[in-house]
Design an enzyme around this catalytic site. Structure first.
Site, mmCIF file in Angstrom:
data_model
loop_
_atom_site.group_PDB
_atom_site.id
_atom_site.type_symbol
_atom_site.label_atom_id
_atom_site.label_comp_id
_atom_site.label_asym_id
_atom_site.label_seq_id
_atom_site.Cartn_x
_atom_site.Cartn_y
_atom_site.Cartn_z
ATOM 1 N N ARG A 122 3.064 4.445 6.495
ATOM 2 C CA ARG A 122 3.524 3.674 7.662
ATOM 3 C C ARG A 122 4.020 2.282 7.306
ATOM 4 O O ARG A 122 4.527 1.561 8.170
ATOM 5 C CB ARG A 122 2.364 3.555 8.667
ATOM 6 C CG ARG A 122 1.837 4.902 9.146
ATOM 7 C CD ARG A 122 0.487 4.759 9.830
ATOM 8 N NE ARG A 122 -0.552 4.341 8.887
ATOM 9 C CZ ARG A 122 -1.825 4.152 9.215
ATOM 10 N NH1 ARG A 122 -2.203 4.337 10.468
ATOM 11 N NH2 ARG A 122 -2.701 3.776 8.302
ATOM 12 N N ASP A 125 0.448 3.662 1.798
ATOM 13 C CA ASP A 125 0.418 4.158 3.178
ATOM 14 C C ASP A 125 1.842 4.424 3.695
ATOM 15 O O ASP A 125 2.725 3.560 3.598
ATOM 16 C CB ASP A 125 -0.267 3.103 4.060
ATOM 17 C CG ASP A 125 -0.613 3.641 5.434
ATOM 18 O OD1 ASP A 125 -1.809 3.729 5.749
ATOM 19 O OD2 ASP A 125 0.327 3.961 6.197
ATOM 20 N N CYS A 127 -5.795 0.148 7.194
ATOM 21 C CA CYS A 127 -5.638 0.654 5.819
ATOM 22 C C CYS A 127 -6.790 1.616 5.499
ATOM 23 O O CYS A 127 -7.963 1.259 5.645
ATOM 24 C CB CYS A 127 -5.638 -0.518 4.839
ATOM 25 S SG CYS A 127 -5.401 -0.008 3.119
ATOM 26 N N HIS A 143 -2.205 -4.218 5.169
ATOM 27 C CA HIS A 143 -1.803 -3.769 6.510
ATOM 28 C C HIS A 143 -3.010 -3.348 7.334
ATOM 29 O O HIS A 143 -4.071 -3.013 6.788
ATOM 30 C CB HIS A 143 -0.813 -2.600 6.398
ATOM 31 C CG HIS A 143 -1.422 -1.354 5.825
ATOM 32 N ND1 HIS A 143 -1.856 -0.307 6.614
ATOM 33 C CD2 HIS A 143 -1.686 -0.986 4.547
ATOM 34 C CE1 HIS A 143 -2.345 0.649 5.830
ATOM 35 N NE2 HIS A 143 -2.260 0.263 4.581
ATOM 36 N N CYS A 153 0.846 -1.193 0.000
ATOM 37 C CA CYS A 153 0.000 0.000 0.000
ATOM 38 C C CYS A 153 0.885 1.246 0.000
ATOM 39 O O CYS A 153 2.008 1.225 0.517
ATOM 40 C CB CYS A 153 -0.889 -0.021 1.237
ATOM 41 S SG CYS A 153 -2.084 1.341 1.291
HETATM 42 ZN ZN LIG Z 1 -3.370 0.999 3.036
#
Ligand SMILES: [Zn+2]
Length: 199
Positions: A43, A41, A101, A98, A39
């Site tokens: 993190r 993302d 999300c 994850h 992703c």
């Molecule tokens: Zn995500």
């Protein structure tokens, strides 16, 4: 804003010298062994969670770690997959979802995405995951998001297998697919069964 120029300077001063030999090698060599699809993302940092060195992971990151099923239309994700498999000959592909999300939360909780029509359209690539997660009994609240995150990794592995380069390498036994879910709070990575894909 986080000062990226400070980071660049620290990299050159404190990090690069210790890896100068590696980067000299990589300057003329690109032979990653794994395609990591994660992703976008902030993190979920593939090289950090797998403790990989530069040159080891070929990385594609998309919102929701979605992999559109193969179509004959030009597509950046498909091009990266084909390049990794057919040209770089990676031996493994990881699809990594994850916890928490944003994309999966929006779907699981039915958020209004009318202000983000491109996101809304992109998330259609998770339709099969939504259908799969809906069949999970008693999932509610965070459990519903977690169930969708896992179902989504499975669905994206299925989509991945529709790409001709991937299907060919699977048939030849030169490629293994893996599904993971990374838990941000604990750092744990839990596998998602991909046995049905490799068969
Ligand atoms: Zn995500």
């Amino acid at each position: 804003m986080h000062d990226l120029s400070d980071g660049l300077a620290r990299f050159r001063r404190d990090v690069f010298p210790a890896k100068a030999g590696l980067f000299a090698h990589l300057a003329t060599t690109h032979r990653p062994t794994t395609l990591f699809i994660g992703c976008s993302d902030a993190r979920v940092v593939p090289e950090l969670i797998t403790q990989s060195e530069p040159g080891e992971l070929f990385v594609v990151r998309t919102a929701g770690n979605l992999v559109p099923a193969y179509s004959s239309d030009p597509d950046g994700v498909a091009a990266s997959i084909e390049y990794a498999v057919a040209v770089l000959h990676v031996s493994d592909i990881v699809v990594c979802g994850h916890s928490a999300c944003g994309a999966m939360t929006a779907l699981a909780e039915g958020h209004d995405l009318s202000a983000a029509p491109v996101v809304s359209g992109w998330l259609r690539h998770a339709d099969a995951a939504r259908a799969g997660a809906a069949a999970v009994p008693k999932a509610s609240g965070p459990g519903r998001v977690a169930a969708l995150v896992r179902a989504n990794v499975s669905a994206q592995l299925q989509n991945l297998a529709t790409h001709p380069s991937v299907a060919r390498a699977l048939a030849e036994g030169t490629l293994t697919l893996h599904g993971w879910v990374f838990d941000i709070a604990t750092g744990a990575v839990n596998p998602v069964d991909a046995a049905a894909i490799a068969a």
